[in-house]
Design a protein around this motif. Structure first.
Motif, PDB file in Angstrom:
ATOM      1  N   LYS A  91       0.889  -1.384   0.073  1.00 15.21           N
ATOM      2  CA  LYS A  91       0.138  -0.228   0.235  1.00 15.21           C
ATOM      3  C   LYS A  91       0.768   1.466  -0.126  1.00 15.21           C
ATOM      4  O   LYS A  91       2.361   1.043   0.558  1.00 15.21           O
ATOM      5  CB  LYS A  91      -1.502   0.428   1.213  1.00 15.21           C
ATOM      6  CG  LYS A  91      -2.214  -1.015   1.622  1.00 15.21           C
ATOM      7  CD  LYS A  91      -2.857  -1.083  -0.007  1.00 15.21           C
ATOM      8  CE  LYS A  91      -4.235  -2.439   0.382  1.00 15.21           C
ATOM      9  NZ  LYS A  91      -4.336  -2.310  -1.049  1.00 15.21           N
ATOM     10  N   LYS A  96      -1.859   2.372   7.050  1.00 15.20           N
ATOM     11  CA  LYS A  96      -2.829   1.459   6.139  1.00 15.20           C
ATOM     12  C   LYS A  96      -1.504   0.519   6.726  1.00 15.20           C
ATOM     13  O   LYS A  96      -1.073  -0.287   5.383  1.00 15.20           O
ATOM     14  CB  LYS A  96      -2.576   2.084   4.539  1.00 15.20           C
ATOM     15  CG  LYS A  96      -4.009   3.496   4.932  1.00 15.20           C
ATOM     16  CD  LYS A  96      -5.212   2.955   5.233  1.00 15.20           C
ATOM     17  CE  LYS A  96      -5.964   4.129   5.476  1.00 15.20           C
ATOM     18  NZ  LYS A  96      -7.400   3.709   5.933  1.00 15.20           N
ATOM     19  N   LEU A  97      -0.961  -0.235   7.465  1.00 12.46           N
ATOM     20  CA  LEU A  97      -0.280  -1.108   7.189  1.00 12.46           C
ATOM     21  C   LEU A  97      -1.347  -2.506   7.723  1.00 12.46           C
ATOM     22  O   LEU A  97      -1.626  -3.468   7.199  1.00 12.46           O
ATOM     23  CB  LEU A  97       0.422  -1.140   8.449  1.00 12.46           C
ATOM     24  CG  LEU A  97       1.670  -2.160   8.353  1.00 12.46           C
ATOM     25  CD1 LEU A  97       2.241  -2.672   7.065  1.00 12.46           C
ATOM     26  CD2 LEU A  97       2.741  -2.789   9.922  1.00 12.46           C
ATOM     27  N   VAL A  98      -1.412  -1.844   9.390  1.00 14.79           N
ATOM     28  CA  VAL A  98      -2.869  -3.588   9.618  1.00 14.79           C
ATOM     29  C   VAL A  98      -3.926  -3.162  10.375  1.00 14.79           C
ATOM     30  O   VAL A  98      -3.619  -1.709  11.399  1.00 14.79           O
ATOM     31  CB  VAL A  98      -1.650  -4.934  10.193  1.00 14.79           C
ATOM     32  CG1 VAL A  98      -1.307  -3.662  11.306  1.00 14.79           C
ATOM     33  CG2 VAL A  98      -2.830  -5.459  10.008  1.00 14.79           C
ATOM     34  N   LYS A  99      -4.874  -3.541  10.135  1.00 13.80           N
ATOM     35  CA  LYS A  99      -6.494  -3.417  10.706  1.00 13.80           C
ATOM     36  C   LYS A  99      -6.295  -4.540  11.964  1.00 13.80           C
ATOM     37  O   LYS A  99      -7.016  -5.547  11.168  1.00 13.80           O
ATOM     38  CB  LYS A  99      -7.644  -2.486  10.526  1.00 13.80           C
ATOM     39  CG  LYS A  99      -8.403  -2.090  11.342  1.00 13.80           C
ATOM     40  CD  LYS A  99      -8.333  -0.911  11.720  1.00 13.80           C
ATOM     41  CE  LYS A  99      -9.845  -0.351  11.638  1.00 13.80           C
ATOM     42  NZ  LYS A  99     -10.112  -1.037  13.220  1.00 13.80           N
ATOM     43  N   ASN A 119     -11.314  -3.392   5.107  1.00 10.91           N
ATOM     44  CA  ASN A 119     -10.475  -3.987   5.525  1.00 10.91           C
ATOM     45  C   ASN A 119      -9.005  -4.655   4.643  1.00 10.91           C
ATOM     46  O   ASN A 119      -8.050  -4.262   4.796  1.00 10.91           O
ATOM     47  CB  ASN A 119     -10.284  -4.301   7.016  1.00 10.91           C
ATOM     48  CG  ASN A 119     -11.041  -3.138   8.086  1.00 10.91           C
ATOM     49  OD1 ASN A 119     -10.793  -1.800   8.039  1.00 10.91           O
ATOM     50  ND2 ASN A 119     -11.312  -4.041   9.682  1.00 10.91           N
ATOM     51  N   TYR A 123      -5.873  -1.795   3.798  1.00 12.80           N
ATOM     52  CA  TYR A 123      -4.498  -2.385   4.729  1.00 12.80           C
ATOM     53  C   TYR A 123      -4.237  -3.560   4.048  1.00 12.80           C
ATOM     54  O   TYR A 123      -4.351  -4.812   3.427  1.00 12.80           O
ATOM     55  CB  TYR A 123      -5.402  -2.730   5.983  1.00 12.80           C
ATOM     56  CG  TYR A 123      -5.904  -1.603   6.443  1.00 12.80           C
ATOM     57  CD1 TYR A 123      -4.806  -0.844   7.897  1.00 12.80           C
ATOM     58  CD2 TYR A 123      -7.156  -1.378   6.664  1.00 12.80           C
ATOM     59  CE1 TYR A 123      -6.205   0.475   8.404  1.00 12.80           C
ATOM     60  CE2 TYR A 123      -8.178   0.133   7.489  1.00 12.80           C
ATOM     61  CZ  TYR A 123      -6.582   0.740   7.645  1.00 12.80           C
ATOM     62  OH  TYR A 123      -7.594   1.418   8.571  1.00 12.80           O
ATOM     63  N   ASN A 126      -4.120  -6.481   6.415  1.00  7.99           N
ATOM     64  CA  ASN A 126      -5.054  -7.329   6.352  1.00  7.99           C
ATOM     65  C   ASN A 126      -5.444  -8.129   5.068  1.00  7.99           C
ATOM     66  O   ASN A 126      -5.715  -9.560   4.417  1.00  7.99           O
ATOM     67  CB  ASN A 126      -6.349  -6.244   6.163  1.00  7.99           C
ATOM     68  CG  ASN A 126      -6.234  -5.999   7.872  1.00  7.99           C
ATOM     69  OD1 ASN A 126      -5.714  -5.396   8.013  1.00  7.99           O
ATOM     70  ND2 ASN A 126      -7.520  -6.163   8.183  1.00  7.99           N
ATOM     71  N   GLY A 148       2.455  -7.733   5.144  1.00  5.87           N
ATOM     72  CA  GLY A 148       1.771  -6.279   3.959  1.00  5.87           C
ATOM     73  C   GLY A 148       3.325  -5.422   4.659  1.00  5.87           C
ATOM     74  O   GLY A 148       3.820  -5.332   5.311  1.00  5.87           O
ATOM     75  N   THR A 150       3.659  -0.973   3.631  1.00  4.69           N
ATOM     76  CA  THR A 150       2.791   0.111   3.649  1.00  4.69           C
ATOM     77  C   THR A 150       4.640   1.343   3.525  1.00  4.69           C
ATOM     78  O   THR A 150       4.778   1.452   4.475  1.00  4.69           O
ATOM     79  CB  THR A 150       1.444   1.031   4.382  1.00  4.69           C
ATOM     80  OG1 THR A 150       1.019   1.791   3.157  1.00  4.69           O
ATOM     81  CG2 THR A 150       2.344   1.048   5.260  1.00  4.69           C
TER      82      THR A 150
END
Length: 693
Positions: A91, A96-99, A119, A123, A126, A148, A150
């Motif tokens: 990303k 916006k790495l992880v939710k 999500n 993210y 995610n 992930g 970002t």
């Protein structure tokens, strides 16, 4: 003199859009992969056919069908030649790495147990975890690395980034576990990968975390089963209740596979052909036969399973090709898509019990004469198993096994006890095999329910060889049946939830089973009235040979939505006559700490509102050790008393109420009477005033 001006100034709000720097992130990260000389594949490239198919089968980040395309894919091997798929999602925005949810888990499901597409799409981690679950669902890989990454450009234009690395595996039920802190992808380099995998292998969930994940997954199963059943019921005409059960059982067995021996059946293997011997039903039957052959299931048992499933799978209507597709392929696809992830991740739950309750709970089955076939909730099954003192060396049987939920609970208890007490890995493996193959036996008369029991035990690791399609009262002789038909099953633990329409509300099962045992314990959940007059003759005969240890009054809504009868658990010591001076422990368990509802759309119909797990453990301790274990319960809820062995209708007692009045009671009564008397006098006085008296 000052002039005063009124200025009307309109402030224009200019909407600014932050531009994604995803290309910069991808350039940096892919540069690392090149530097480490890793054979990585970009979004549109193929990694291998198995992974490509899995990503194409799974629902997309937007919720529809079509291709899932991770930004980068790799397939790496450790020193033991074990393959680990690595899926990377980029990303290009700050934050916006992880939710994650309130429990710190990657939040890819909504409170309604539906995919959280927002999500998953927004993210990086995610999205990567979503792709990893596609592989758990549709491939033989059991451990997937989801990454992930970002970032953003700071005020001076410098690239800032963050990386999230998660393990998505069967052992964490596909939820994903954070592996650690990383500032680049050098952990993927060949010289570092073994050390990384060693770190991955040390990841363990606490029992509390695992229980929460299981609870969440079980709620998801409920949602998926409702969706599947509604879909088949509304859109697939001509399929009866039994057909639906057999189709689910057949589809799941065909897609299980055995590594290196039997490949799982895939949707693309069904060609919707009219060719004789090669119709979709023929293909599924061949795959099931191959699976059962490799499982070394006794021939008689294997033939019974195949014969039962063939009756549905080979019918003309279900194999008729319309618009290039058979109904069988369409239903098979729905089953695999909706349920595959849950049995592929090895969830140790009464999976087919949930399936049974959903499929039969609101259709014709619940209105017919068999409406007393009700499955035991998993937490009640676990209670029965503990009350029967099941351990790794127990031999457990169930005379009305249903979907085998009680046997699944017993097997889990036995396997856990083995793990906790056997230190040798080789010895533990042999013990686990023996538990599944020799130490469990179940009897079920109804053929459709019998098939669910077989499926359930296969899913739990194949303890199915001793599930018998037999009338426990008329035909069972106490022997193994398949494999060892001349050998007596040495039962020392009996668990039961009988059909209440049976003789004595089901006490006939209890009498026969315990009379066939030499020793041990029994725990049954049964209609309350069986201990207060509806089974007097059975009860008196039982007490001439066995001891009643405890009588536990269960919550009235324990089977909410399925049955509203008051139930009782009775615990026995087997093969010891009950004497009139024996102490019986009477427990009022009406408040078990759970609140239940029966709302179809609820995300959770069972809520722990008052230390439910602690209450269940306390009941086990009270039955085993007595009054010294009273902590949560009061003496009004726990009573030690006696029964008359010659009565048979006095099994449901409660704590005696103190009948001798105290001085305080007398004062309250006098006060209440005086208040009532004065009130009457005042009312009469008011009436007399109006009448002029």
């Amino acid at each position: 003199m000052c002039a005063k001006f009124d200025l009307n100034i309109e402030v224009m709000k200019v909407k600014t859009t932050t531009k994604s720097i995803e290309p910069n992130i991808a350039d940096l990260a892919n540069g690392w992969l090149k530097k480490y000389k890793l054979d990585y594949k970009l979004e549109q490239e193929s990694l291998n056919s198995e992974i490509d198919k899995a990503l194409s089968y799974y629902f997309t980040k937007n919720g529809g069908a079509g291709a899932n395309r991770p930004d980068v894919k790799l397939l790496l091997q450790d020193k033991y030649q074990i393959f680990f798929p690595v899926l990377i999602e980029y990303k290009g925005y700050k934050g916006k790495l992880v939710k994650v949810d309130a429990n710190g888990q990657v939040e890819n499901r909504t409170v309604k147990n539906e995919p959280n597409l927002k999500n998953i799409s927004a993210y990086a981690v995610n999205g990567a975890v979503h792709y990893a679950n596609a592989l758990l669902h549709h491939t033989s890989y059991t451990d997937v690395i989801a990454i992930g990454m970002t970032g953003y450009k700071d005020d001076i234009g410098k690239l800032q980034y963050e990386i999230g690395v998660y393990l998505v595996s069967k052992k964490n039920l596909g939820a994903g576990q954070r592996v650690g802190e990383f500032t680049d992808f050098s952990f993927l380099a060949s010289k570092n990968f073994d050390a990384f995998i060693e770190k991955v292998n040390t990841l363990d969930l606490t029992q509390e975390e695992l229980d929460k994940l299981k609870e969440q997954r079980e709620r998801e199963i409920d949602t998926s089963l409702i969706k599947l059943n509604n879909d088949i019921y509304q859109n697939e005409k001509g399929l009866g209740e039994n057909d639906r059960v057999y189709l689910v059982a057949a589809s799941i067995i065909a897609t299980l596979g055995i590594p290196g021996k039997v490949s799982p059946l895939e949707k693309t293997d069904l060609k919707s052909s009219n060719e004789k011997g090669n119709k979709d039903g023929d293909i599924i039957i061949r795959k099931i036969r191959a699976f059962l052959d490799e499982k070394d299931i006794p021939v008689e048992k294997k033939n019974l399973i195949l014969r039962t499933l063939e009756n549905t799978l080979t019918t003309e209507n279900i194999n008729k090709v319309e618009n290039g597709e058979t109904q069988l392929k369409r239903v098979f696809t729905k089953i695999v898509d909706d349920l595959g992830i849950y049995y592929k991740i090895g969830l140790t739950t009464d999976f087919t019990g949930k399936l049974f309750n959903e499929m039969y709970g609101w259709l014709g089955f619940s209105q017919d004469k068999l409406n007393d076939v009700v499955l035991t909730p998993s937490y009640v099954a676990s209670l029965l198993v503990k009350l029967a003192r099941v351990n790794k060396d127990s031999y457990v049987w169930d005379f009305a096994t249903g979907s085998a939920g009680l046997l699944v609970a017993a097997m889990n208890e036995m396997l856990n006890d083995a793990k906790n007490n056997i230190q040798s890995p080789d010895e533990l493996t042999q013990k686990e095999i023996k538990i599944k193959a020799e130490q469990l036996l179940g009897l079920e008369l109804l053929s459709s329910v019998y098939m669910l029991a077989i499926l359930n035990m296969i899913l739990m690791g194949d303890g199915s060889s001793n599930i018998l399609n037999t009338d426990s009262i008329k035909d069972f002789d106490g022997k193994y049946g398949f494999g060892k038909p001349d050998t007596k099953f040495p039962a020392d633990a009996f668990i039961l939830n009988p059909p209440y329409s049976a003789s004595g509300n089901g006490m006939n099962f209890v009498e026969k089973a315990m009379n066939m045992m030499n020793n041990g314990y029994a725990a049954i959940i049964i209609q309350h009235s069986s201990g207060s007059g509806k089974a007097v003759d059975y009860n008196k005969r039982i007490l001439t040979k066995h001891t009643l240890l405890a009588s536990i009054k269960m919550p009235i809504d324990i089977f909410i939505g399925k049955s509203s009868v008051q139930t009782q658990i009775y615990v026995f010591k087997v093969n010891e006559k009950h004497h009139k001076d024996e102490i019986v422990k009477f427990i009022d368990f009406s408040n078990d700490g759970y609140a239940r509802s029966n709302r179809k759309k609820s995300s959770n119909n069972l809520k722990d509102i008052d230390r439910a797990q602690e209450r269940y453990q306390e009941v086990v301790d009270l039955v085993r050790f007595g009054k010294s274990k009273l902590k949560i319960f009061t003496e009004n809820e726990y009573y030690e008393g006696h029964i008359d062995p010659n009565n048979g209708a006095d099994w449901n007692q409660s704590s005696p109420i103190e009948t001798q009045p105290t001085l305080q009671d007398f004062k309250k009564t006098v006060s209440a009477y005086l208040s009532w008397d004065i009130s009457n006098l005042l009312e009469q006085y008011a009436v007399d005033e109006k009448l002029g008296k």
